[in-house]
Scaffold this active site. Structure first.
Site, PDB file in Angstrom:
ATOM      1  N   ARG A 195       0.815  -1.222   0.000  1.00  0.00           N
ATOM      2  CA  ARG A 195       0.000   0.000   0.000  1.00  0.00           C
ATOM      3  C   ARG A 195       0.848   1.271   0.000  1.00  0.00           C
ATOM      4  NH1 ARG A 195      -5.548  -0.143   1.798  1.00  0.00           N
ATOM      5  NH2 ARG A 195      -6.381  -2.064   0.951  1.00  0.00           N
ATOM      6  N   ASP A 248      -6.924  -2.949  -7.408  1.00  0.00           N
ATOM      7  CA  ASP A 248      -7.490  -3.516  -6.182  1.00  0.00           C
ATOM      8  C   ASP A 248      -7.876  -4.968  -6.400  1.00  0.00           C
ATOM      9  OD1 ASP A 248      -8.418  -2.344  -3.395  1.00  0.00           O
ATOM     10  OD2 ASP A 248      -9.864  -3.874  -3.993  1.00  0.00           O
ATOM     11  N   TYR A 301     -15.135 -11.369   0.433  1.00  0.00           N
ATOM     12  CA  TYR A 301     -15.825 -10.105   0.101  1.00  0.00           C
ATOM     13  C   TYR A 301     -17.033 -10.368  -0.798  1.00  0.00           C
ATOM     14  CZ  TYR A 301     -11.871  -7.567   2.098  1.00  0.00           C
ATOM     15  OH  TYR A 301     -10.934  -7.070   2.958  1.00  0.00           O
ATOM     16  N   ARG A 310      -3.505   6.900   0.911  1.00  0.00           N
ATOM     17  CA  ARG A 310      -3.988   8.126   1.551  1.00  0.00           C
ATOM     18  C   ARG A 310      -3.027   8.799   2.517  1.00  0.00           C
ATOM     19  NH1 ARG A 310      -9.582   5.334   2.887  1.00  0.00           N
ATOM     20  NH2 ARG A 310      -7.944   3.897   3.535  1.00  0.00           N
ATOM     21  N   ARG A 332      -6.773  11.365  -6.253  1.00  0.00           N
ATOM     22  CA  ARG A 332      -7.968  10.604  -5.862  1.00  0.00           C
ATOM     23  C   ARG A 332      -9.213  11.487  -5.993  1.00  0.00           C
ATOM     24  NH1 ARG A 332     -11.837   8.700  -4.036  1.00  0.00           N
ATOM     25  NH2 ARG A 332     -12.164   7.191  -2.379  1.00  0.00           N
TER      26      ARG A 332
HETATM   27  O1  CP3 Z   1       0.045   0.561  -3.209  1.00  0.00           O
HETATM   28  C1  CP3 Z   1      -0.425  -0.593  -3.290  1.00  0.00           C
HETATM   29  O2  CP3 Z   1      -0.204  -1.481  -2.438  1.00  0.00           O
HETATM   30  C2  CP3 Z   1      -1.186  -0.972  -4.541  1.00  0.00           C
HETATM   31  C3  CP3 Z   1      -2.585  -0.918  -4.531  1.00  0.00           C
HETATM   32  C4  CP3 Z   1      -3.466  -1.788  -3.654  1.00  0.00           C
HETATM   33  C5  CP3 Z   1      -4.708  -1.315  -3.155  1.00  0.00           C
HETATM   34  N1  CP3 Z   1      -5.377  -2.358  -2.599  1.00  0.00           N
HETATM   35  C6  CP3 Z   1      -5.172   0.074  -3.272  1.00  0.00           C
HETATM   36  C7  CP3 Z   1      -6.244   0.552  -2.377  1.00  0.00           C
HETATM   37  C8  CP3 Z   1      -3.367  -3.141  -3.296  1.00  0.00           C
HETATM   38  C9  CP3 Z   1      -2.226  -4.125  -3.505  1.00  0.00           C
HETATM   39  C10 CP3 Z   1      -4.599  -3.489  -2.641  1.00  0.00           C
HETATM   40  C11 CP3 Z   1      -4.920  -4.848  -2.158  1.00  0.00           C
HETATM   41  C12 CP3 Z   1      -6.148  -5.063  -1.399  1.00  0.00           C
HETATM   42  N2  CP3 Z   1      -7.378  -4.471  -1.563  1.00  0.00           N
HETATM   43  C13 CP3 Z   1      -6.280  -6.057  -0.396  1.00  0.00           C
HETATM   44  C14 CP3 Z   1      -5.190  -7.022   0.034  1.00  0.00           C
HETATM   45  C15 CP3 Z   1      -4.211  -6.402   0.951  1.00  0.00           C
HETATM   46  C16 CP3 Z   1      -4.770  -6.018   2.303  1.00  0.00           C
HETATM   47  O3  CP3 Z   1      -4.799  -4.801   2.568  1.00  0.00           O
HETATM   48  O4  CP3 Z   1      -5.145  -6.910   3.064  1.00  0.00           O
HETATM   49  C17 CP3 Z   1      -7.599  -5.994   0.093  1.00  0.00           C
HETATM   50  C18 CP3 Z   1      -8.195  -6.845   1.192  1.00  0.00           C
HETATM   51  C19 CP3 Z   1      -8.293  -4.992  -0.668  1.00  0.00           C
HETATM   52  C20 CP3 Z   1      -9.732  -4.607  -0.570  1.00  0.00           C
HETATM   53  C21 CP3 Z   1      -9.886  -3.201  -0.170  1.00  0.00           C
HETATM   54  N3  CP3 Z   1      -9.591  -2.115  -0.980  1.00  0.00           N
HETATM   55  C22 CP3 Z   1     -10.326  -2.700   1.078  1.00  0.00           C
HETATM   56  C23 CP3 Z   1     -10.750  -3.556   2.257  1.00  0.00           C
HETATM   57  C24 CP3 Z   1     -10.292  -1.310   0.991  1.00  0.00           C
HETATM   58  C25 CP3 Z   1     -10.794  -0.336   2.047  1.00  0.00           C
HETATM   59  C26 CP3 Z   1      -9.816  -0.134   3.129  1.00  0.00           C
HETATM   60  C27 CP3 Z   1      -9.094   1.164   2.916  1.00  0.00           C
HETATM   61  O5  CP3 Z   1      -7.889   1.215   3.197  1.00  0.00           O
HETATM   62  O6  CP3 Z   1      -9.762   2.136   2.502  1.00  0.00           O
HETATM   63  C28 CP3 Z   1      -9.788  -0.952  -0.280  1.00  0.00           C
HETATM   64  C29 CP3 Z   1      -9.560   0.413  -0.786  1.00  0.00           C
HETATM   65  C30 CP3 Z   1      -8.199   0.738  -1.283  1.00  0.00           C
HETATM   66  N4  CP3 Z   1      -7.413  -0.073  -2.057  1.00  0.00           N
HETATM   67  C31 CP3 Z   1      -7.504   1.977  -1.067  1.00  0.00           C
HETATM   68  C32 CP3 Z   1      -6.286   1.864  -1.760  1.00  0.00           C
HETATM   69  C33 CP3 Z   1      -5.227   2.922  -1.899  1.00  0.00           C
HETATM   70  C34 CP3 Z   1      -8.049   3.195  -0.322  1.00  0.00           C
HETATM   71  C35 CP3 Z   1      -9.096   3.795  -1.169  1.00  0.00           C
HETATM   72  C36 CP3 Z   1      -9.233   5.296  -1.086  1.00  0.00           C
HETATM   73  O7  CP3 Z   1      -8.410   6.009  -1.677  1.00  0.00           O
HETATM   74  O8  CP3 Z   1     -10.218   5.741  -0.495  1.00  0.00           O
END
Ligand code: CP3
Length: 340
Positions: free
Chosen positions: A24, A74, A147, A28, A37
């Protein structure tokens, strides 16, 4: 210039200090991410707009010169591509229209649906510094299924456990569709320029006993075998988060070249049994980046000490939190690079 992470994964090199990237790393905690974003309007739009997704992928590389860049996308793009409704609620997280079988899902639109993501990969492989390794990724089937079945993130994945218990045929059918879609999706990422792949099994920790073998190890292995059968040769990192005493079984059986390890387990207890043909990655508590300074450095020292003499990729045990001060990330990178 060498691609350090790629050569560590290919066993060509054991650098003095471990190469580093962070799960990640685009997100944010970076003000410049929040800016883009906002421009994108919503999160899925950001994932599917190649120029913007490329830009946010590059932001942490410009700022910190990490050794790897992970595609901005994602794990929930796969359900979206299969035809399930997916959206993100601001400040809360993902929502899906819950399903309890693979009925209605289709692989037919996958390649067309994912074309913008493949275009992002292609832009990245043109624009990244030559020494930066490009990592593609997907969720592992159990984690994606949790999910799809619950319609949102759940603390205990109970709805997925219930479907598995009550209707194993429907549950397994769903897992099989995810496996097939993921093979196609990852093979295409490699075609467009991904040099390494990571499979995120973020909820593997709730699979115990025989379930861990059937629904974590087996589907991760099915994806890796499927990729190899298609001639994909890039190194693959597995991440069965929360696997506890099953980490090493996973690493030996799933066919991964590297094992990403969470922060809730003693690193030495995992790597003492991990074959040295398998690279280790991770284990730093993401929360120590909130404090930074001496507390963070001493946790870094412990990881460097525990992994001395083996190939290790420096990373967190899970994603960086949005509360991380960006300066602490630079301090972390500088500290590690000056340790060699
Ligand atoms: O920089 C990176 O790592 C690359 C991008 C990336 C994202 N999600 C971007 C993201 C990667 C590799 C993921 C994987 C992901 N997504 C996982 C597996 C890793 C983990 O964290 O366990 C999972 C379970 C998801 C599903 C997901 N996506 C959730 C549960 C959420 C909400 C939680 C949160 O942090 O908001 C997301 C949203 C998400 N994916 C964001 C980002 C940058 C935040 C979204 C925003 O900008 O509002």
């Amino acid at each position: 210039m060498q691609k350090t992470i790629l050569s560590v994964l290919n066993n060509l090199e054991r650098p003095k200090s471990p190469p580093i990237w962070l799960m990640r790393q685009a997100g944010r905690y970076l003000p410049e991410y929040k800016e883009v974003r906002k421009q994108a309007g919503n999160f899925l739009n950001l994932c599917y707009t190649s120029e913007l997704a490329c830009e946010v992928t590059l932001q942490p590389i410009r700022k910190y010169a990490f050794d790897a860049s992970i595609l901005f996308a994602d794990i929930l793009l796969i359900p979206d591509a299969l035809g399930q409704k997916v959206w993100f609620v601001e400040g809360e997280g993902p929502r899906l229209e819950p399903i309890s079988s693979p009925d209605g899902l289709t692989l037919d639109n996958l390649s067309q649906h994912m074309q913008p993501v493949y275009n992002t990969v292609s832009l990245l492989s043109q624009r990244l510094p030559i020494e930066t390794t490009l990592i593609g990724f997907a969720g592992a089937p159990w984690t994606v299924a949790t999910y799809m079945i619950a319609g949102r993130g759940t603390p205990d994945q109970a709805p997925a456990h219930a479907l598995k218990h009550n209707d194993i045929v429907a549950f397994q059918g769903l897992m099989d569709v995810i496996v097939e879609a993921t093979i196609e999706y990852l093979a295409a990422q490699v075609e467009y320029g991904a040099e390494v792949l990571q499979l995120f099994d973020s909820w593997a920790g709730s699979l115990v006993g025989d379930d861990f073998d059937r629904f974590c190890i087996a589907p991760n292995k099915a994806i890796i075998d499927g990729l190899r059968a298609r001639g994909v040769t890039v190194p693959i990192i597995g991440f069965p988060r929360g696997a506890k005493n099953r980490y090493v079984d996973f690493a030996k059986e799933a066919g991964v070249q590297a094992l990403s390890i969470d922060q809730d387990i003693n690193l030495s207890s995992v790597i003492s049994d991990l074959p040295d043909t398998i690279v280790s990655q991770g284990n730093l508590d993401p929360l120590c980046l909130i404090d930074g300074g001496g507390k963070m450095f001493s946790q870094v020292d412990e990881i460097i000490e525990a992994t001395r003499g083996r190939r290790h990729i420096f990373n967190l045990g899970h994603g960086i939190t949005q509360h991380t001060p960006p300066q602490n990330v630079s301090d972390l990178v500088n500290y590690i690079r000056n340790k060699g």
